[in-house]
Design an enzyme around this catalytic site. Structure first.
Site, PDB file in Angstrom:
ATOM      1  N   ARG A 129       0.832  -1.214   0.000  1.00 56.01           N
ATOM      2  CA  ARG A 129       0.000   0.000   0.000  1.00 56.01           C
ATOM      3  C   ARG A 129       0.868   1.266   0.000  1.00 56.01           C
ATOM      4  NH1 ARG A 129      -5.518  -1.441   1.612  1.00 56.01           N
ATOM      5  NH2 ARG A 129      -5.954   0.745   1.463  1.00 56.01           N
ATOM      6  N   ARG A 174      -3.420   7.364   0.675  1.00 52.74           N
ATOM      7  CA  ARG A 174      -3.845   8.619   1.310  1.00 52.74           C
ATOM      8  C   ARG A 174      -2.805   9.332   2.163  1.00 52.74           C
ATOM      9  NH1 ARG A 174      -9.156   5.698   3.284  1.00 52.74           N
ATOM     10  NH2 ARG A 174      -7.548   4.115   3.237  1.00 52.74           N
ATOM     11  N   ASP A 199      -7.219  -2.512  -7.057  1.00 54.16           N
ATOM     12  CA  ASP A 199      -7.716  -3.041  -5.787  1.00 54.16           C
ATOM     13  C   ASP A 199      -8.080  -4.511  -5.945  1.00 54.16           C
ATOM     14  OD1 ASP A 199      -8.496  -1.897  -2.987  1.00 54.16           O
ATOM     15  OD2 ASP A 199     -10.019  -3.377  -3.491  1.00 54.16           O
TER      16      ASP A 199
HETATM   17  O1  CP3 Z   1      -0.175  -1.257  -2.527  1.00 54.28           O
HETATM   18  C1  CP3 Z   1      -0.487  -0.357  -3.321  1.00 54.28           C
HETATM   19  O2  CP3 Z   1      -0.054   0.819  -3.207  1.00 54.28           O
HETATM   20  C2  CP3 Z   1      -1.340  -0.706  -4.526  1.00 54.28           C
HETATM   21  C3  CP3 Z   1      -2.752  -0.518  -4.419  1.00 54.28           C
HETATM   22  C4  CP3 Z   1      -3.612  -1.337  -3.473  1.00 54.28           C
HETATM   23  C5  CP3 Z   1      -4.814  -0.823  -2.895  1.00 54.28           C
HETATM   24  N1  CP3 Z   1      -5.439  -1.833  -2.230  1.00 54.28           N
HETATM   25  C6  CP3 Z   1      -5.284   0.557  -3.044  1.00 54.28           C
HETATM   26  C7  CP3 Z   1      -6.362   1.067  -2.172  1.00 54.28           C
HETATM   27  C8  CP3 Z   1      -3.509  -2.680  -3.050  1.00 54.28           C
HETATM   28  C9  CP3 Z   1      -2.403  -3.687  -3.322  1.00 54.28           C
HETATM   29  C10 CP3 Z   1      -4.676  -2.964  -2.288  1.00 54.28           C
HETATM   30  C11 CP3 Z   1      -4.966  -4.307  -1.713  1.00 54.28           C
HETATM   31  C12 CP3 Z   1      -6.165  -4.481  -0.899  1.00 54.28           C
HETATM   32  N2  CP3 Z   1      -7.399  -3.924  -1.074  1.00 54.28           N
HETATM   33  C13 CP3 Z   1      -6.248  -5.412   0.170  1.00 54.28           C
HETATM   34  C14 CP3 Z   1      -5.156  -6.322   0.646  1.00 54.28           C
HETATM   35  C15 CP3 Z   1      -4.154  -5.638   1.504  1.00 54.28           C
HETATM   36  C16 CP3 Z   1      -4.656  -5.189   2.851  1.00 54.28           C
HETATM   37  O3  CP3 Z   1      -4.572  -3.955   3.083  1.00 54.28           O
HETATM   38  O4  CP3 Z   1      -5.091  -6.010   3.653  1.00 54.28           O
HETATM   39  C17 CP3 Z   1      -7.563  -5.328   0.676  1.00 54.28           C
HETATM   40  C18 CP3 Z   1      -8.133  -6.121   1.842  1.00 54.28           C
HETATM   41  C19 CP3 Z   1      -8.289  -4.392  -0.128  1.00 54.28           C
HETATM   42  C20 CP3 Z   1      -9.731  -4.036  -0.029  1.00 54.28           C
HETATM   43  C21 CP3 Z   1      -9.931  -2.609   0.292  1.00 54.28           C
HETATM   44  N3  CP3 Z   1      -9.607  -1.566  -0.568  1.00 54.28           N
HETATM   45  C22 CP3 Z   1     -10.509  -2.053   1.451  1.00 54.28           C
HETATM   46  C23 CP3 Z   1     -10.994  -2.854   2.646  1.00 54.28           C
HETATM   47  C24 CP3 Z   1     -10.513  -0.659   1.293  1.00 54.28           C
HETATM   48  C25 CP3 Z   1     -11.134   0.348   2.223  1.00 54.28           C
HETATM   49  C26 CP3 Z   1     -10.294   0.587   3.406  1.00 54.28           C
HETATM   50  C27 CP3 Z   1      -9.307   1.662   3.117  1.00 54.28           C
HETATM   51  O5  CP3 Z   1      -8.091   1.437   3.291  1.00 54.28           O
HETATM   52  O6  CP3 Z   1      -9.786   2.741   2.717  1.00 54.28           O
HETATM   53  C28 CP3 Z   1      -9.905  -0.372   0.046  1.00 54.28           C
HETATM   54  C29 CP3 Z   1      -9.676   0.976  -0.559  1.00 54.28           C
HETATM   55  C30 CP3 Z   1      -8.312   1.272  -1.076  1.00 54.28           C
HETATM   56  N4  CP3 Z   1      -7.530   0.433  -1.814  1.00 54.28           N
HETATM   57  C31 CP3 Z   1      -7.640   2.525  -0.939  1.00 54.28           C
HETATM   58  C32 CP3 Z   1      -6.417   2.398  -1.633  1.00 54.28           C
HETATM   59  C33 CP3 Z   1      -5.387   3.463  -1.841  1.00 54.28           C
HETATM   60  C34 CP3 Z   1      -8.192   3.774  -0.255  1.00 54.28           C
HETATM   61  C35 CP3 Z   1      -9.249   4.357  -1.113  1.00 54.28           C
HETATM   62  C36 CP3 Z   1      -9.348   5.871  -1.030  1.00 54.28           C
HETATM   63  O7  CP3 Z   1      -8.491   6.576  -1.592  1.00 54.28           O
HETATM   64  O8  CP3 Z   1     -10.335   6.345  -0.435  1.00 54.28           O
END
Ligand code: CP3
Length: 339
Positions: free
Chosen positions: A28, A32, A78
């Site tokens: 990640r 943000r 995602d």
């Molecule tokens: O790693 C990176 O920089 C690449 C992008 C990436 C994102 N999500 C961007 C994202 C990767 C590899 C993920 C993986 C992901 N997504 C996982 C596995 C890793 C982990 O953190 O456990 C999971 C479970 C998700 C599902 C997901 N996506 C959730 C539960 C959420 C909401 C919670 C949160 O962090 O806001 C997201 C949204 C998300 N995915 C954001 C980003 C940058 C935030 C969205 C925003 O900008 O509002």
């Protein structure tokens, strides 16, 4: 180009070579905590618009590389884009996380054209990424993706998905099989578009018993790795079975991933002694909220333990949104200058 002759540090380590200091990237790493991410996210209007706009998604992928000079860029997308391509309604509500619509496994139909923008993002990155950096693609593991689908979003207790997996295994297997098949297609297309490594994120792997873990984590992962290696013999695969302690050795051996990403609750010295694959990990992302002394102490512990081993420095889980940017910079410099 044969991977062994590559000048990419991360690929060399995934081939079993030792590199000192080790290559590093952070799960990640785009997101943000970076002001430049927040600006582009605002311009895109929503998180999904950002994921499906190849120019923007490529730009967001490159932001941390410019700021911190990691050895690898991870595609900005995602894990929930697979359910969306399967026809499940997907929204990201502010402050609430993802919300997924109801579905029945026999109605799911993988429409790969919905994911075309993601492949476009990788093509841009392949062109624009500095030649010494590795391009990482990814997907969620079937179990973790299924938790979001069955629960309809994030969950605290996983009651619905566990009940289904344990009490209706044949029904649940249908869902897992659909996710396995679409993940193979998705990752294979990512590799064709330029991904040199793929990581499978299994954030909720640690929720299952040893027996259920084998059924819903290890075996589906093994299906994905063997299919991908048949289609793309050169591809390197990293698995991240978070909190899988007791199952780690079996996961590594049976799933045949090239590397396992350890979370912060597992011991690195234990992993080096007991696991045959390359290890990635495992600084607790919470440490990045601390001061330089604590970051230095904890990161140096990891770097010393990993000396002489094929190792990729990473966090034990994703960077948190409130993380101070200067601490990410400090950690990156510390790893790069370690002797
Ligand atoms: O790693 C990176 O920089 C690449 C992008 C990436 C994102 N999500 C961007 C994202 C990767 C590899 C993920 C993986 C992901 N997504 C996982 C596995 C890793 C982990 O953190 O456990 C999971 C479970 C998700 C599902 C997901 N996506 C959730 C539960 C959420 C909401 C919670 C949160 O962090 O806001 C997201 C949204 C998300 N995915 C954001 C980003 C940058 C935030 C969205 C925003 O900008 O509002």
């Amino acid at each position: 180009m044969p991977v062994l002759n590559s000048n990419k540090k991360l690929l060399k380590v995934l081939n079993g070579e030792v590199s000192s200091p080790p290559p590093f990237w952070f799960m990640r790493q785009a997101g943000r905590y970076m002001p430049e991410y927040r600006a582009l996210r605002e311009k895109a209007g929503s998180f999904l618009n950002l994921c499906f706009n190849p120019e923007y998604a490529a730009e967001v992928t490159l932001q941390p590389i410019r700021a911190f000079d990691m050895d690898a860029a991870i595609l900005f997308a995602d894990i929930l884009l697979i359910p969306a391509a399967l026809g499940v309604d997907l929204k990201f509500e502010t402050g609430e996380g993802p919300v997924l619509g109801k579905f029945s496994p026999d109605e799911l139909n993988f429409d790969e054209s919905k994911l075309a923008p993601v492949y476009e993002t990788l093509k841009i990155l392949k062109r624009e990424l500095p030649k010494d950096k590795t391009l990482i693609g990814f997907a969620g593991s079937p179990w973790t993706v299924a938790t979001y689908m069955v629960e309809g979003g994030s969950s605290k207790n996983f009651a619905k998905v566990k009940r289904m997996a344990i009490c209706e295994p044949e029904y649940f297997a249908q869902l897992i099989d659909v996710i396995v098949d679409s993940t193979i297609k998705y990752l294979s297309s990512q590799i064709k578009a330029g991904a040199e490594v793929v990581q499978l994120f299994d954030s909720w792997a640690g929720e299952l018993s040893e027996e259920e873990f084998e059924k819903w984590v290890t075996k589906p992962t093994a299906k994905i790795t063997s299919a991908l290696k048949k289609l793309h013999p050169e591809i390197k695969i990293i698995g991240f079975p978070r909190r899988a302690h007791f199952s780690l050795i079996e996961y590594a051996n049976i799933s045949a991933v090239d590397a396992v990403s350890l979370d912060s609750t597992s011991r690195l010295d234990w992993a080096f002694e007991n696991m045959k694959c390359v290890i990635q990990g495992n600084l607790d992302p919470a440490i990045l909220f601390s001061d330089k002394d604590c970051i230095k102490r904890e990161a140096t512990k990891i770097l010393n333990t990993a000396k002489g081993k094929p190792f990729i420095f990473n966090l034990g889980h994703g960077i948190l949104p409130e993380t101070p940017v200067e601490n990410v910079k400090y950690l990156s410099e510390l790893i790069r200058n370690f002797k």
